[in-house]
Design a protein around this motif. Structure first.
Motif, mmCIF file in Angstrom:
data_model
loop_
_atom_site.group_PDB
_atom_site.id
_atom_site.type_symbol
_atom_site.label_atom_id
_atom_site.label_comp_id
_atom_site.label_asym_id
_atom_site.label_seq_id
_atom_site.Cartn_x
_atom_site.Cartn_y
_atom_site.Cartn_z
ATOM 1 N N UNK A 99 0.766 -1.291 0.120
ATOM 2 C CA UNK A 99 -0.015 0.074 0.177
ATOM 3 C C UNK A 99 0.773 1.025 0.013
ATOM 4 N N UNK A 100 0.573 2.285 -0.692
ATOM 5 C CA UNK A 100 1.329 3.367 -0.779
ATOM 6 C C UNK A 100 0.258 4.445 -1.082
ATOM 7 N N UNK A 101 0.499 5.660 -0.364
ATOM 8 C CA UNK A 101 -0.159 7.046 -0.642
ATOM 9 C C UNK A 101 0.646 7.996 0.199
ATOM 10 N N UNK A 102 -0.037 9.125 0.360
ATOM 11 C CA UNK A 102 0.081 10.415 0.863
ATOM 12 C C UNK A 102 -0.506 10.932 1.950
ATOM 13 N N UNK A 103 -0.243 11.087 3.254
ATOM 14 C CA UNK A 103 -0.995 11.653 4.468
ATOM 15 C C UNK A 103 -0.764 12.937 4.867
ATOM 16 N N UNK A 104 -1.515 13.572 5.368
ATOM 17 C CA UNK A 104 -1.375 14.749 5.809
ATOM 18 C C UNK A 104 -1.258 14.750 7.357
ATOM 19 N N UNK A 105 -1.116 15.988 7.839
ATOM 20 C CA UNK A 105 -1.089 15.952 9.510
ATOM 21 C C UNK A 105 0.211 15.437 10.372
ATOM 22 N N UNK A 106 1.337 15.699 9.285
ATOM 23 C CA UNK A 106 2.707 15.028 9.869
ATOM 24 C C UNK A 106 3.096 16.552 10.669
ATOM 25 N N UNK A 108 4.647 19.597 12.266
ATOM 26 C CA UNK A 108 5.599 20.544 11.840
ATOM 27 C C UNK A 108 5.570 21.750 12.511
ATOM 28 N N UNK A 109 5.635 21.903 14.107
ATOM 29 C CA UNK A 109 5.300 22.931 14.657
ATOM 30 C C UNK A 109 5.872 24.137 14.079
ATOM 31 N N UNK A 110 5.063 25.438 13.865
ATOM 32 C CA UNK A 110 5.273 26.555 13.211
ATOM 33 C C UNK A 110 6.161 26.447 12.074
ATOM 34 N N UNK A 111 6.099 25.400 11.305
ATOM 35 C CA UNK A 111 6.835 25.129 9.998
ATOM 36 C C UNK A 111 8.540 25.450 10.184
ATOM 37 N N UNK A 112 8.953 25.063 11.331
ATOM 38 C CA UNK A 112 10.438 25.112 11.663
ATOM 39 C C UNK A 112 11.216 24.451 10.757
ATOM 40 N N UNK A 113 10.581 22.999 10.637
ATOM 41 C CA UNK A 113 11.448 22.209 9.917
ATOM 42 C C UNK A 113 11.463 22.271 8.357
ATOM 43 N N UNK A 114 12.452 22.040 7.664
ATOM 44 C CA UNK A 114 12.399 22.273 6.329
ATOM 45 C C UNK A 114 11.751 21.291 5.408
ATOM 46 N N UNK A 115 10.252 21.072 5.899
ATOM 47 C CA UNK A 115 9.277 19.940 5.039
ATOM 48 C C UNK A 115 8.114 20.692 5.260
ATOM 49 N N UNK A 116 7.280 20.141 4.594
ATOM 50 C CA UNK A 116 5.689 19.983 4.728
ATOM 51 C C UNK A 116 5.093 19.323 5.746
ATOM 52 N N UNK A 135 9.239 8.777 3.819
ATOM 53 C CA UNK A 135 10.370 9.803 3.285
ATOM 54 C C UNK A 135 10.008 10.909 3.910
ATOM 55 N N UNK A 136 11.057 11.866 4.074
ATOM 56 C CA UNK A 136 10.859 13.226 4.732
ATOM 57 C C UNK A 136 10.236 14.201 3.769
ATOM 58 N N UNK A 137 10.230 14.050 2.607
ATOM 59 C CA UNK A 137 9.749 14.871 1.332
ATOM 60 C C UNK A 137 8.400 13.969 0.728
ATOM 61 N N UNK A 138 7.535 14.617 0.216
ATOM 62 C CA UNK A 138 6.624 13.948 -0.761
ATOM 63 C C UNK A 138 7.370 13.524 -1.884
ATOM 64 N N UNK A 139 7.863 14.603 -2.494
ATOM 65 C CA UNK A 139 8.629 14.243 -3.823
ATOM 66 C C UNK A 139 10.293 13.966 -3.798
ATOM 67 N N UNK A 140 10.525 12.769 -3.469
ATOM 68 C CA UNK A 140 12.019 12.660 -3.360
ATOM 69 C C UNK A 140 12.925 12.690 -4.590
#
Length: 213
Positions: A99-106, A108-116, A135-140
């Motif tokens: 199974x493979x998909x994209x999830x939201x809700x990861x 990232x407080x105040x968008x401090x980390x360099x990812x969505x 992975x850390x990014x959706x489109x690696x």
């Protein structure tokens, strides 16, 4: 009179001492056996409880990911792709279903980390391990190796099926075993065959409440 007193004070005979030693030895052996049995039973209980906790954590992880599934595709080898959910045999290089998909809700407080706050995730079975691939990014970038987290071990089979018609929810035969679409399914069924617990099936409403079968 003196002979009677002598017989009373002579103590135990060698035979009586040997009999007593044999009785105490038997009691000691029996006690040791009972104690070992209790210790082994306690160890088995602890191991089974630990596996049960591991199973509960794995199910909570799967539930969270599926309920946060979002309508977002992932680039494949750097090229645009419209498929938002893929499932079935050989998906994610799985030895069974995948199974493979994209999830939201990861988080990232105040968008401090360099990812969505989006994350690409996948589930697969390899070497009798149920793995969560992410992975850390959706489109690696091309050549990026995803991270792998082992959720469960001693798993014999892992299957995923999909429901696209809410009028057929009661009929197990209408669940699709292969799914690749630009549209999210209504529900996803996950079946895990464990050496410890046997077959476990859970059904999750995508983006909603879940229920057990």
């Amino acid at each position: 009179m003196a002979a009677t007193k002598l017989r009373r004070n002579r103590g135990f005979t060698l035979l009586e001492i040997l009999v007593a030693i044999a009785i105490f030895a038997l009691i000691g052996v029996a006690s040791t056996g009972v104690l070992n049995s209790v210790i082994e039973s306690d160890q088995l209980s602890e191991e089974r409880f630990a596996k049960l906790e591991e199973l509960q954590r794995a199910m909570l992880t799967i539930e969270r990911d599926i309920m946060q599934m979002t309508n977002r595709s992932v680039r494949v080898n750097g090229e645009a792709n419209s498929v938002v959910v893929s499932g079935g045999e050989d998906v994610m290089s799985s030895d069974a279903g995948g199974l493979a998909f994209v999830r939201s809700g990861w988080h990232n407080p105040q968008m401090l980390l360099p990812r969505s706050t989006l994350q690409s995730v996948g589930y697969r079975l390899q070497e009798q391990e149920l793995q969560r691939v992410y992975g850390n990014y959706v489109d690696n970038v091309i050549g990026y190796e995803p991270k792998v987290r082992v959720l469960l071990s001693d798993i014999e089979d892992f299957q995923v099926s999909f429901l696209t018609d809410e009028e057929k929810v009661e009929d197990a035969e209408d669940w699709e075993e292969i799914y690749s679409s630009e549209v999210l399914p209504l529900a996803i069924s996950v079946t895990i065959s464990s050496k410890t617990f046997g077959e476990i099936r859970r059904e999750f409403l995508v983006g909603g409440a879940n229920s057990d079968e």
